[in-house]
Design a protein around this motif. Structure first.
Motif, PDB file in Angstrom:
ATOM      1  N   ALA A  74       0.822  -1.213   0.000  1.00 17.01           N
ATOM      2  CA  ALA A  74       0.000   0.000   0.000  1.00 17.01           C
ATOM      3  C   ALA A  74       0.854   1.261   0.000  1.00 17.01           C
ATOM      4  CB  ALA A  74      -0.930   0.002   1.210  1.00 17.01           C
ATOM      5  N   GLN A  75       2.057   1.157   0.533  1.00 18.18           N
ATOM      6  CA  GLN A  75       2.913   2.332   0.663  1.00 18.18           C
ATOM      7  C   GLN A  75       3.718   2.651  -0.595  1.00 18.18           C
ATOM      8  OE1 GLN A  75       5.194   2.415   4.400  1.00 18.18           O
ATOM      9  NE2 GLN A  75       3.775   0.899   5.216  1.00 18.18           N
ATOM     10  N   ARG A  76       3.673   1.769  -1.573  1.00 19.65           N
ATOM     11  CA  ARG A  76       4.523   1.993  -2.732  1.00 19.65           C
ATOM     12  C   ARG A  76       3.725   2.076  -4.036  1.00 19.65           C
ATOM     13  NH1 ARG A  76       6.781  -4.069  -2.143  1.00 19.65           N
ATOM     14  NH2 ARG A  76       5.688  -5.096  -3.878  1.00 19.65           N
ATOM     15  N   ILE A  77       4.280   2.825  -4.967  1.00 14.93           N
ATOM     16  CA  ILE A  77       3.720   2.924  -6.315  1.00 14.93           C
ATOM     17  C   ILE A  77       4.242   1.753  -7.139  1.00 14.93           C
ATOM     18  CG2 ILE A  77       4.029   4.198  -8.501  1.00 14.93           C
ATOM     19  CD1 ILE A  77       1.762   5.295  -6.906  1.00 14.93           C
ATOM     20  N   GLU A  78       3.323   1.111  -7.855  1.00 13.08           N
ATOM     21  CA  GLU A  78       3.681   0.039  -8.774  1.00 13.08           C
ATOM     22  C   GLU A  78       3.128   0.364 -10.159  1.00 13.08           C
ATOM     23  OE1 GLU A  78       3.627  -3.523  -5.391  1.00 13.08           O
ATOM     24  OE2 GLU A  78       2.257  -3.628  -7.105  1.00 13.08           O
ATOM     25  N   VAL A 123       0.072   3.011 -10.005  1.00 11.85           N
ATOM     26  CA  VAL A 123      -1.046   2.793  -9.086  1.00 11.85           C
ATOM     27  C   VAL A 123      -0.523   2.432  -7.700  1.00 11.85           C
ATOM     28  CG1 VAL A 123      -2.623   2.012 -10.915  1.00 11.85           C
ATOM     29  CG2 VAL A 123      -1.234   0.337  -9.688  1.00 11.85           C
ATOM     30  N   VAL A 124      -1.372   2.571  -6.701  1.00 12.36           N
ATOM     31  CA  VAL A 124      -1.040   2.109  -5.350  1.00 12.36           C
ATOM     32  C   VAL A 124      -0.849   0.595  -5.389  1.00 12.36           C
ATOM     33  CG1 VAL A 124      -1.890   1.883  -2.986  1.00 12.36           C
ATOM     34  CG2 VAL A 124      -2.284   4.008  -4.258  1.00 12.36           C
ATOM     35  N   GLY A 125       0.260   0.127  -4.814  1.00 11.00           N
ATOM     36  CA  GLY A 125       0.622  -1.273  -4.932  1.00 11.00           C
ATOM     37  C   GLY A 125      -0.421  -2.246  -4.405  1.00 11.00           C
ATOM     38  N   GLU A 126      -1.049  -1.926  -3.286  1.00 16.62           N
ATOM     39  CA  GLU A 126      -2.038  -2.855  -2.736  1.00 16.62           C
ATOM     40  C   GLU A 126      -3.237  -2.986  -3.674  1.00 16.62           C
ATOM     41  OE1 GLU A 126      -4.160  -3.853   1.482  1.00 16.62           O
ATOM     42  OE2 GLU A 126      -4.345  -1.776   0.784  1.00 16.62           O
ATOM     43  N   VAL A 127      -3.645  -1.905  -4.302  1.00 14.77           N
ATOM     44  CA  VAL A 127      -4.770  -1.971  -5.240  1.00 14.77           C
ATOM     45  C   VAL A 127      -4.362  -2.751  -6.483  1.00 14.77           C
ATOM     46  CG1 VAL A 127      -6.464  -0.640  -6.557  1.00 14.77           C
ATOM     47  CG2 VAL A 127      -5.673   0.195  -4.342  1.00 14.77           C
ATOM     48  N   ASN A 128      -3.109  -2.600  -6.887  1.00 19.97           N
ATOM     49  CA  ASN A 128      -2.579  -3.403  -7.990  1.00 19.97           C
ATOM     50  C   ASN A 128      -2.694  -4.886  -7.652  1.00 19.97           C
ATOM     51  OD1 ASN A 128      -1.244  -4.081 -10.402  1.00 19.97           O
ATOM     52  ND2 ASN A 128       0.771  -3.908  -9.456  1.00 19.97           N
ATOM     53  N   ALA A 129      -2.331  -5.243  -6.418  1.00 18.92           N
ATOM     54  CA  ALA A 129      -2.415  -6.640  -5.991  1.00 18.92           C
ATOM     55  C   ALA A 129      -3.862  -7.109  -5.942  1.00 18.92           C
ATOM     56  CB  ALA A 129      -1.759  -6.806  -4.622  1.00 18.92           C
ATOM     57  N   ASP A 130      -4.758  -6.276  -5.412  1.00 23.34           N
ATOM     58  CA  ASP A 130      -6.163  -6.656  -5.306  1.00 23.34           C
ATOM     59  C   ASP A 130      -6.822  -6.760  -6.679  1.00 23.34           C
ATOM     60  OD1 ASP A 130      -5.916  -6.771  -2.593  1.00 23.34           O
ATOM     61  OD2 ASP A 130      -7.072  -4.953  -2.163  1.00 23.34           O
ATOM     62  N   ARG A 131      -6.420  -5.905  -7.604  1.00 22.35           N
ATOM     63  CA  ARG A 131      -6.972  -6.001  -8.955  1.00 22.35           C
ATOM     64  C   ARG A 131      -6.543  -7.310  -9.607  1.00 22.35           C
ATOM     65  NH1 ARG A 131      -5.829  -4.347 -14.839  1.00 22.35           N
ATOM     66  NH2 ARG A 131      -7.666  -5.343 -15.743  1.00 22.35           N
ATOM     67  N   SER A 132      -5.286  -7.733  -9.334  1.00 26.34           N
ATOM     68  CA  SER A 132      -4.760  -8.959  -9.914  1.00 26.34           C
ATOM     69  C   SER A 132      -4.944  -8.893 -11.435  1.00 26.34           C
ATOM     70  CB  SER A 132      -5.465 -10.174  -9.300  1.00 26.34           C
ATOM     71  OG  SER A 132      -4.945 -11.382  -9.792  1.00 26.34           O
ATOM     72  N   ASN A 133      -5.550  -9.907 -12.011  1.00 21.86           N
ATOM     73  CA  ASN A 133      -5.857  -9.878 -13.441  1.00 21.86           C
ATOM     74  C   ASN A 133      -7.362  -9.885 -13.674  1.00 21.86           C
ATOM     75  OD1 ASN A 133      -6.455 -12.473 -12.675  1.00 21.86           O
ATOM     76  ND2 ASN A 133      -5.314 -13.497 -14.305  1.00 21.86           N
ATOM     77  N   TYR A 134      -8.100  -9.347 -12.682  1.00 22.45           N
ATOM     78  CA  TYR A 134      -9.556  -9.325 -12.771  1.00 22.45           C
ATOM     79  C   TYR A 134     -10.006  -8.395 -13.890  1.00 22.45           C
ATOM     80  CZ  TYR A 134      -9.503 -11.346  -8.011  1.00 22.45           C
ATOM     81  OH  TYR A 134      -9.287 -12.141  -6.903  1.00 22.45           O
ATOM     82  N   GLY A 135     -11.180  -8.690 -14.425  1.00 23.23           N
ATOM     83  CA  GLY A 135     -11.772  -7.819 -15.427  1.00 23.23           C
ATOM     84  C   GLY A 135     -12.436  -6.613 -14.792  1.00 23.23           C
ATOM     85  N   PHE A 136     -12.708  -5.604 -15.608  1.00 25.07           N
ATOM     86  CA  PHE A 136     -13.393  -4.405 -15.115  1.00 25.07           C
ATOM     87  C   PHE A 136     -14.901  -4.536 -15.322  1.00 25.07           C
ATOM     88  CE2 PHE A 136      -9.137  -2.608 -16.105  1.00 25.07           C
ATOM     89  CZ  PHE A 136      -8.856  -2.109 -14.838  1.00 25.07           C
ATOM     90  N   GLY A 137     -15.656  -3.920 -14.431  1.00 19.67           N
ATOM     91  CA  GLY A 137     -17.110  -3.938 -14.536  1.00 19.67           C
ATOM     92  C   GLY A 137     -17.710  -3.006 -13.505  1.00 19.67           C
ATOM     93  N   MET A 138     -19.025  -2.929 -13.471  1.00 20.75           N
ATOM     94  CA  MET A 138     -19.735  -2.101 -12.499  1.00 20.75           C
ATOM     95  C   MET A 138     -20.204  -2.992 -11.351  1.00 20.75           C
ATOM     96  SD  MET A 138     -19.327   0.838 -13.741  1.00 20.75           S
ATOM     97  CE  MET A 138     -20.334   1.763 -12.570  1.00 20.75           C
TER      98      MET A 138
END
Length: 300
Positions: A74-78, A123-138
């Motif tokens: 969370a503390q780093r930019i990825e 992006v914020v590293g933790e969000v990068n990890a949480d996104r993983s390779n998931y698709g985008f949607g609403m």
């Protein structure tokens, strides 16, 4: 005198697209996002301080971010691939033979896609990890899990809802990657991204970003400039497949030994000595090192 000056300056004006993901991250910092660290990252709008060659330390308090599970990331930019590497990798033969490492080692087109600056964003590293390779949607029924960061992740449905300010850029990046590298998008993906493209028009920053990237890679995103429009079941141009791999990439072929995990450059003693069955080719030393190989000690 003027002509002589031009001759001296000409080499500095010639640029080449980055050869691999490692180089792309460095170039993205130096030439694309160098002045954007106070304008917020793509997912959360958090500012950061640049550190190292391509990283950054995020101002979590300044953007109201709350750590969900991974404090260090969370503390780093990825650097995020908007279209995940697994998405475009799975559509290459190399992926079936050994996943990302095999593609990095053996497929120059994959390396070009992985290093495409149009598809990278900090992006914020933790969000990068949480996104993983998931698709985008609403995800209207999903609450935010990262404090004031307006991104929502449904881990069960493997879906991410990005903040509104980023949706148009996501759509136009998917159009670009699919069109250029002949990637398949489902009907549902196309409809979602076409809606986002209409709802969230190109911003001044997206245009400037496109100009900066074009100056490095030699081409812009036609879906940002308006040169192309996406329609359902769009016919891809395949520009990135018919264009030659950058000459610099073709001239830097690294031989790695699959048994010792040591690599050799063309001038090294072991470059031609290893048996063909043990040889793995890489486009650059960085690609070899990313795959877990180290340089031979007798190879300066």
């Amino acid at each position: 005198m003027f002509i002589h000056l031009l001759c001296l300056l000409a080499p500095a004006l010639v640029v080449a697209a980055p050869l691999d993901f490692s180089q792309a991250k460095t170039e993205a910092r130096q030439y694309i996002y160098y002045d954007r660290h106070t304008q917020g990252d793509a997912y959360c709008g958090c500012n950061w301080i640049w550190t190292g060659r391509s990283g950054g330390r995020v101002d979590l308090a300044g953007c109201g971010y709350q750590v969900r599970a991974q404090a260090n990331r969370a503390q780093r930019i990825e650097w995020e691939h908007i279209v995940p590497a697994s998405d475009f990798g799975r559509q290459r033969q190399c992926w079936q033979q050994g996943g990302r490492a095999q593609c990095t080692a053996s497929d120059p087109v994959f390396s070009v896609m992985e290093a495409d600056l149009h598809n990278l964003t900090p992006v914020v590293g933790e969000v990068n990890a949480d996104r993983s390779n998931y698709g985008f949607g609403m995800l209207p029924g999903t609450t935010a899990q990262h404090g004031a960061c307006d991104v929502r992740v449904d881990f069960t449905r493997r879906t991410v809802q990005p903040r509104a300010a980023f949706r148009g850029q996501i759509a136009r990046t998917y159009f670009y990657m699919a069109d250029r590298y002949d990637l398949r998008l489902s009907g549902a993906q196309q409809r979602l991204f076409m809606a986002w493209d209409r709802q969230y028009p190109v911003s001044d920053w997206e245009r400037e970003r496109d100009r900066r990237i074009a100056a490095r890679m030699g081409h812009g995103n036609p879906f940002v400039s308006g040169a192309r429009q996406w329609s359902l079941n769009h016919r891809n141009s395949r520009d990135g497949l018919v264009s030659a791999v950058p000459a610099q990439a073709a001239s830097t072929v690294v031989h790695g030994n699959r048994n010792s995990h040591i690599y050799h450059l063309p001038h090294c003693p072991g470059y031609t000595a290893m048996a063909e069955r043990n040889r793995v080719s890489f486009s650059s030393p960085a690609s070899a090192e990313a795959a877990g190989y180290r340089r031979a000690r007798n190879c300066p």
